[in-house]
Design a protein around this motif. Structure first.
Motif, PDB file in Angstrom:
ATOM      1  N   ILE B 295       0.838  -1.203   0.000  1.00 58.83           N
ATOM      2  CA  ILE B 295       0.000   0.000   0.000  1.00 58.83           C
ATOM      3  C   ILE B 295       0.872   1.252   0.000  1.00 58.83           C
ATOM      4  O   ILE B 295       0.631   2.179  -0.775  1.00 58.83           O
ATOM      5  N   VAL B 296       1.908   1.248   0.837  1.00 58.40           N
ATOM      6  CA  VAL B 296       2.802   2.411   0.869  1.00 58.40           C
ATOM      7  C   VAL B 296       3.423   2.622  -0.513  1.00 58.40           C
ATOM      8  O   VAL B 296       3.444   3.729  -1.043  1.00 58.40           O
ATOM      9  N   GLY B 297       3.897   1.538  -1.124  1.00 54.07           N
ATOM     10  CA  GLY B 297       4.521   1.650  -2.442  1.00 54.07           C
ATOM     11  C   GLY B 297       3.560   2.168  -3.497  1.00 54.07           C
ATOM     12  O   GLY B 297       3.898   3.038  -4.289  1.00 54.07           O
ATOM     13  N   LEU B 298       2.321   1.655  -3.483  1.00 55.51           N
ATOM     14  CA  LEU B 298       1.326   2.072  -4.479  1.00 55.51           C
ATOM     15  C   LEU B 298       0.936   3.527  -4.306  1.00 55.51           C
ATOM     16  O   LEU B 298       0.874   4.285  -5.267  1.00 55.51           O
ATOM     17  N   MET B 299       0.681   3.892  -3.052  1.00 54.07           N
ATOM     18  CA  MET B 299       0.142   5.236  -2.818  1.00 54.07           C
ATOM     19  C   MET B 299       1.184   6.327  -3.007  1.00 54.07           C
ATOM     20  O   MET B 299       0.823   7.464  -3.292  1.00 54.07           O
ATOM     21  N   THR B 300       2.465   5.988  -2.846  1.00 53.93           N
ATOM     22  CA  THR B 300       3.463   7.044  -3.011  1.00 53.93           C
ATOM     23  C   THR B 300       3.937   7.150  -4.460  1.00 53.93           C
ATOM     24  O   THR B 300       4.674   8.070  -4.784  1.00 53.93           O
ATOM     25  N   SER B 301       3.488   6.213  -5.331  1.00 50.11           N
ATOM     26  CA  SER B 301       4.084   6.210  -6.669  1.00 50.11           C
ATOM     27  C   SER B 301       3.747   7.465  -7.475  1.00 50.11           C
ATOM     28  O   SER B 301       4.645   8.099  -8.032  1.00 50.11           O
ATOM     29  N   LEU B 302       2.488   7.844  -7.504  1.00 45.58           N
ATOM     30  CA  LEU B 302       2.107   9.010  -8.319  1.00 45.58           C
ATOM     31  C   LEU B 302       2.733  10.307  -7.778  1.00 45.58           C
ATOM     32  O   LEU B 302       3.347  11.058  -8.539  1.00 45.58           O
ATOM     33  N   PRO B 303       2.612  10.569  -6.457  1.00 44.76           N
ATOM     34  CA  PRO B 303       3.288  11.759  -5.924  1.00 44.76           C
ATOM     35  C   PRO B 303       4.794  11.760  -6.201  1.00 44.76           C
ATOM     36  O   PRO B 303       5.359  12.809  -6.531  1.00 44.76           O
ATOM     37  N   THR B 304       5.436  10.572  -6.141  1.00 42.80           N
ATOM     38  CA  THR B 304       6.884  10.528  -6.400  1.00 42.80           C
ATOM     39  C   THR B 304       7.187  10.946  -7.837  1.00 42.80           C
ATOM     40  O   THR B 304       8.117  11.710  -8.089  1.00 42.80           O
ATOM     41  N   VAL B 305       6.370  10.447  -8.781  1.00 42.08           N
ATOM     42  CA  VAL B 305       6.589  10.840 -10.171  1.00 42.08           C
ATOM     43  C   VAL B 305       6.503  12.361 -10.323  1.00 42.08           C
ATOM     44  O   VAL B 305       7.303  12.976 -11.018  1.00 42.08           O
ATOM     45  N   PHE B 306       5.564  12.969  -9.604  1.00 41.73           N
ATOM     46  CA  PHE B 306       5.344  14.400  -9.778  1.00 41.73           C
ATOM     47  C   PHE B 306       6.451  15.271  -9.191  1.00 41.73           C
ATOM     48  O   PHE B 306       6.680  16.375  -9.663  1.00 41.73           O
ATOM     49  N   VAL B 307       7.117  14.784  -8.122  1.00 44.43           N
ATOM     50  CA  VAL B 307       8.099  15.669  -7.482  1.00 44.43           C
ATOM     51  C   VAL B 307       9.507  15.494  -8.045  1.00 44.43           C
ATOM     52  O   VAL B 307      10.422  16.167  -7.602  1.00 44.43           O
ATOM     53  N   CYS B 308       9.673  14.581  -9.029  1.00 45.73           N
ATOM     54  CA  CYS B 308      11.017  14.323  -9.529  1.00 45.73           C
ATOM     55  C   CYS B 308      11.525  15.382 -10.505  1.00 45.73           C
ATOM     56  O   CYS B 308      12.668  15.336 -10.927  1.00 45.73           O
ATOM     57  N   GLY B 309      10.675  16.304 -10.885  1.00 44.56           N
ATOM     58  CA  GLY B 309      11.168  17.436 -11.666  1.00 44.56           C
ATOM     59  C   GLY B 309      11.177  17.268 -13.170  1.00 44.56           C
ATOM     60  O   GLY B 309      11.642  18.138 -13.875  1.00 44.56           O
ATOM     61  N   PHE B 310      10.657  16.136 -13.684  1.00 45.92           N
ATOM     62  CA  PHE B 310      10.658  16.031 -15.146  1.00 45.92           C
ATOM     63  C   PHE B 310       9.289  16.353 -15.726  1.00 45.92           C
ATOM     64  O   PHE B 310       9.175  16.670 -16.908  1.00 45.92           O
ATOM     65  N   ILE B 311       8.246  16.314 -14.918  1.00 47.93           N
ATOM     66  CA  ILE B 311       6.918  16.683 -15.399  1.00 47.93           C
ATOM     67  C   ILE B 311       6.673  18.160 -15.131  1.00 47.93           C
ATOM     68  O   ILE B 311       6.177  18.894 -15.977  1.00 47.93           O
ATOM     69  N   TRP B 312       7.044  18.568 -13.950  1.00 46.55           N
ATOM     70  CA  TRP B 312       6.821  19.952 -13.543  1.00 46.55           C
ATOM     71  C   TRP B 312       8.160  20.501 -13.067  1.00 46.55           C
ATOM     72  O   TRP B 312       8.822  19.846 -12.265  1.00 46.55           O
ATOM     73  N   PRO B 313       8.592  21.671 -13.552  1.00 43.60           N
ATOM     74  CA  PRO B 313       9.943  22.143 -13.197  1.00 43.60           C
ATOM     75  C   PRO B 313      10.109  22.338 -11.680  1.00 43.60           C
ATOM     76  O   PRO B 313       9.209  22.835 -11.010  1.00 43.60           O
ATOM     77  N   LEU B 314      11.266  21.927 -11.179  1.00 36.92           N
ATOM     78  CA  LEU B 314      11.520  22.023  -9.746  1.00 36.92           C
ATOM     79  C   LEU B 314      11.366  23.455  -9.257  1.00 36.92           C
ATOM     80  O   LEU B 314      10.937  23.694  -8.134  1.00 36.92           O
ATOM     81  N   SER B 315      11.697  24.417 -10.135  1.00 35.29           N
ATOM     82  CA  SER B 315      11.629  25.818  -9.702  1.00 35.29           C
ATOM     83  C   SER B 315      10.190  26.260  -9.471  1.00 35.29           C
ATOM     84  O   SER B 315       9.948  27.263  -8.797  1.00 35.29           O
ATOM     85  N   SER B 316       9.223  25.532 -10.048  1.00 34.41           N
ATOM     86  CA  SER B 316       7.818  25.905  -9.852  1.00 34.41           C
ATOM     87  C   SER B 316       7.163  25.117  -8.722  1.00 34.41           C
ATOM     88  O   SER B 316       6.001  25.347  -8.402  1.00 34.41           O
ATOM     89  N   ILE B 317       7.890  24.165  -8.139  1.00 32.04           N
ATOM     90  CA  ILE B 317       7.343  23.382  -7.025  1.00 32.04           C
ATOM     91  C   ILE B 317       7.648  24.114  -5.728  1.00 32.04           C
ATOM     92  O   ILE B 317       8.752  24.645  -5.563  1.00 32.04           O
ATOM     93  N   PRO B 318       6.681  24.191  -4.805  1.00 33.51           N
ATOM     94  CA  PRO B 318       6.930  24.909  -3.546  1.00 33.51           C
ATOM     95  C   PRO B 318       8.165  24.341  -2.826  1.00 33.51           C
ATOM     96  O   PRO B 318       8.376  23.131  -2.822  1.00 33.51           O
ATOM     97  N   PRO B 319       8.983  25.232  -2.223  1.00 37.73           N
ATOM     98  CA  PRO B 319      10.237  24.794  -1.588  1.00 37.73           C
ATOM     99  C   PRO B 319      10.021  23.704  -0.538  1.00 37.73           C
ATOM    100  O   PRO B 319      10.826  22.775  -0.455  1.00 37.73           O
TER     101      PRO B 319
END
Lengths: 378, 390
Positions: B295-319
């Motif tokens: 469950i931990v692995g499944l539920m963290t997968s989508l958020p992990t993809v989003f914070v890695c900086g290739f979909i949304w630039p790191l500079s636009s993600i809140p610090p």
């Protein structure tokens, strides 16, 4: 009542039905909360150092999407591009001003990073736009300096056709609205599966449902499914409330169709969870299979990549994932404000899953009721 | 207990854990096949659009032909009103619309710069982008043609006129993912995340307290450092095989371009696998039952993809999110892999990510050690009491 006790004793199940999804929904939204990418750094190597090249750089910098970083050497600029420190590299050739004055049409070369596609595309269009404006200004200035033409006429010569672009259904091209409104339901579906498998798993004793289902299987399953289904539906309603009221994204369609879609989606996902649980009678393996089906559902939704361009297997696979049907309803309702007729095919697809769930439950009843009767007889 | 014995016991436990084997081998094989499926066609082409032609001149017909000829677009219908076009848009028959205004030809001739309006359905960004790009470039081509035609009419030779129509040209090129394929964009990064998530699940399934109690028994006889060491070694070896499969065989199969040498990738993989296995052990200690690892692995997968900086630039993600995400080994690994393997950076250019990964590897290993010590102390109070009594 028994279900409430189960909830009270299982902190994880409780968390997954209450604060955890809220936290996760908000976190995903927060990542994209800026909505628009602004001030993306680009490296500009100016070999000309003229008034014209400085003015061109000024135009790039004036674009809200771009932020110019002046770099003196090309190798350094390339390294910055490779390491992702800048998202594009613009090289202004020597003699830009001279060649422009002599009407020799110099070429400015730009390389944008399209490994990061969203950023790359935005940079490209921002560069094109800034360059277009600048080019037109230079042309107008030239025409005017040749004398006798009127400003309007000069502008008409420089820009014979103007473009007006509108982004329908997402007026500001808000990336957060686009991606989060699909990502949250995808996440929610994983949650439904996990909750249902855990809730059913709580009744597994000695790796078997036999005792639990032996008598009144139908009733027990109905109670369990409707209790958790109700809570999960509420969660879905909270999710939509958050999106369309909390984040204030437009909702043009009918709330009742949306709520119906949420309910059918919960039922369909429950059906799948139930079937996996009855097949494997093992929480870990049921979760693995549910994960295999739902974890990539965001990719199969057809929001980030159009369905029409998917090969047949992907199109087939997405039919098996309930949330892909739900998201179609959400988009037709929230974005287009379409009538219920528009959403009927997807609603009925979800209903088919629900029917599968009823037939699965019937099979269970047959499978578990018989040995019990035999047990009574002997 | 000898470390070699602990290693053998751990290996036997892993081989006997069907859920774990299913996740690692079944899961990874399935995802290698399944995940790239939607993106196999790489780019959307020939997107259907509707045209509203209020002009009816030769020039407007020429424009429609040019739009239809563009590889990105296909004119599937000509309608009379914007309402009709919008209806088709809602029915998903078309993805965008082009409005050619009245007196378009006349205004162009008289130099009044008429406005072409076009719109796309921004519910689907990729389709929208394709349509806008196709229409903008077609409109630009037509404008250039009009300009050249005018210059020729003014007596400038055609050869000169065709270079003169724009005072300064921009040649914009895509660097790296040059054909702008979606597969090349998503897969290299998502594969890292898939390896990361399945490793988290696998270690969790192995190291979380199990009902059978073999974990508790092992904890009683083996030292925590032995357990941490053995697990890191076993999972690192297992996952270097799976990673080679992913980054060697699978990327190659899908024709995704790659730059880095095998030794460079192995160099990066070592701290990544140690860090992930360490993090997974920390999580595992905190789980009440091993099922929760999935469950931990499944539920963290989508958020992990989003914070890695290739979909949304790191500079636009809140610090705040960026700082939290820095604790996830997937993030520096995704960035390092993309730069070294997709963007041709040298190893020295990704040194910061490499150091980051080693820092995480050390931190999580130490933390896992500390947590296991605590778990051991908690699990064996009765034993200590007995010893004291004796």
């Amino acid at each position: 009542m028994q279900q409430c006790l189960l909830l009270r004793d299982n902190a994880w199940l409780m968390a997954m039905l209450t604060w955890l999804p809220l936290l996760a929904f908000l976190a995903v939204w927060w990542v994209f909360s800026s909505g628009l990418t602004r001030e993306l750094p680009i490296a500009v190597v100016d070999h000309d150092h003229s008034q014209l090249s400085r003015s061109l750089i000024g135009h790039y910098d004036a674009s809200p999407t771009l932020q110019v970083r002046s770099v003196y050497s090309e190798p350094q600029a390339r390294s910055l591009l490779r390491t992702g420190d800048v998202s594009a590299l613009v090289i202004i050739p020597a003699d830009l001003e001279k060649h422009t004055k002599l009407a020799q049409t110099p070429t400015v070369a730009a390389y944008y990073n399209s490994q990061f596609m969203v950023i790359g595309k935005q940079i490209n269009s921002a560069l094109q736009q800034a360059h277009g404006t600048f080019s037109a200004k230079v042309a107008v200035a030239k025409a005017l300096s040749h004398g006798n033409t009127q400003t309007l006429q000069a502008l008409g010569d420089a820009v014979p056709i103007r473009n007006q672009i509108s982004a329908l259904y997402n007026g500001n091209s808000n990336y957060a609205q686009f991606i989060v409104s699909a990502a949250l339901p995808a996440f929610w579906q994983i949650l439904i599966m996990a909750v249902m498998i855990l809730a059913l798993g709580a009744e597994l004793k000695n790796n078997s449902f036999k005792d639990w289902l032996a008598s009144q299987a139908w009733q027990k399953l109905m109670v369990k499914l409707s209790f958790f289904g109700g809570l999960l539906w509420l969660q879905g309603i909270l999710l939509c409330t958050l999106m369309f009221h909390g984040f204030d994204w437009p909702m043009r369609g009918s709330w009742s169709v949306l709520l119906l879609a949420l309910l059918l989606c919960v039922l369909a996902s429950q059906a799948i969870a139930l079937i996996f649980m009855l097949l494997f009678q093992d929480v870990a393996r049921a979760l693995s299979f549910a994960g295999a089906l739902t974890a990539p559902s965001f990719a199969f939704m057809g929001v980030t990549f159009p369905v029409s361009e998917m090969p047949w297997f992907a199109q087939f696979w997405r039919q098996l994932i309930p949330i892909t049907h739900y998201i179609e309803v959400q988009i037709t309702q929230a974005n287009y404000g379409a009538g219920i007729a528009q959403s009927l095919p997807n609603l009925s697809a979800l209903l088919v899953f629900g029917l599968a769930f009823i037939s699965a439950a019937l099979l269970v009843k047959i499978r578990f009721a018989k040995p019990a009767q035999l047990g009574h007889n002997t | 207990m000898k470390t070699a014995l602990v290693m053998r016991l751990e290996l036997r436990r892993i081989m006997g854990n069907r859920a774990l084997l299913l996740t690692v081998f079944g899961g990874l094989l399935l995802y290698a096949f399944l995940y790239p499926q939607p993106y196999l066609n790489q780019t959307p082409l020939q997107q259907p659009i509707a045209v509203i032609n209020a002009d009816g001149s030769q020039l407007s017909r020429q424009l429609i032909r040019m739009v239809d000829a563009s590889p990105l677009l296909q004119v599937t219908s000509q309608v009379a009103s914007i309402e009709q076009a919008q209806q088709q848009l809602i029915e998903r028959k078309v993805g965008g619309l082009l409005v050619i205004p009245e007196h378009f030809y006349r205004d162009v001739l008289m130099g009044r710069s008429p406005t072409l309006s076009y719109a796309g359905d921004a519910s689907y960004f990729l389709v929208y982008g394709t349509i806008v790009q196709g229409l903008a470039s077609t409109s630009g081509t037509l404008a250039a043609q009009v300009k050249v035609a005018k210059m020729v009419a003014d007596g400038i030779p055609l050869a000169l006129a065709s270079t003169l129509h724009s005072p300064i040209q921009l040649s914009a090129n895509a660097a790296f993912n040059a054909h702008q394929g979606y597969l090349d964009y998503v897969i290299p990064a998502v594969f890292v995340v898939i390896l990361h998530q399945t490793l988290l699940i696998a270690v969790g399934l192995h190291a979380a307290p199990a009902a059978s109690g073999s974990q508790a028994k092992l904890l009683r006889y083996a030292a925590p450092w032995q357990l941490v060491l053995c697990r890191v070694v076993i999972f690192a070896v297992m996952y270097s095989v799976m990673s080679s499969f992913y980054f060697g065989v699978v990327l190659n199969y899908y024709g995704v371009h790659h730059w880095a040498s095998v030794s460079q990738i192995c160099h990066l993989l070592l701290p990544f696998l140690i860090a992930t296995a360490g993090l997974a052990q920390c999580i595992a200690v905190l789980l009440p039952k091993r099922d929760y690892a999935t469950i931990v692995g499944l539920m963290t997968s989508l958020p992990t993809v989003f914070v890695c900086g290739f979909i949304w630039p790191l500079s636009s993600i809140p610090p705040a999110i960026n700082i939290l995400a820095d604790l996830i080994p997937a993030k520096p690994m995704v960035l390092a892999m993309l730069k070294i393997n997709q963007m041709g950076a040298s190893f020295s250019e990704i040194q910061a990510h490499f150091t980051h990964l080693w820092l995480l590897a050390m931190t999580f290993s130490c933390l896992a050690l500390a947590l296991l010590h605590m778990q051991k102390a908690k699990a064996t109070p009765s034993l200590n009491k007995v010893e004291k009594l004796l």
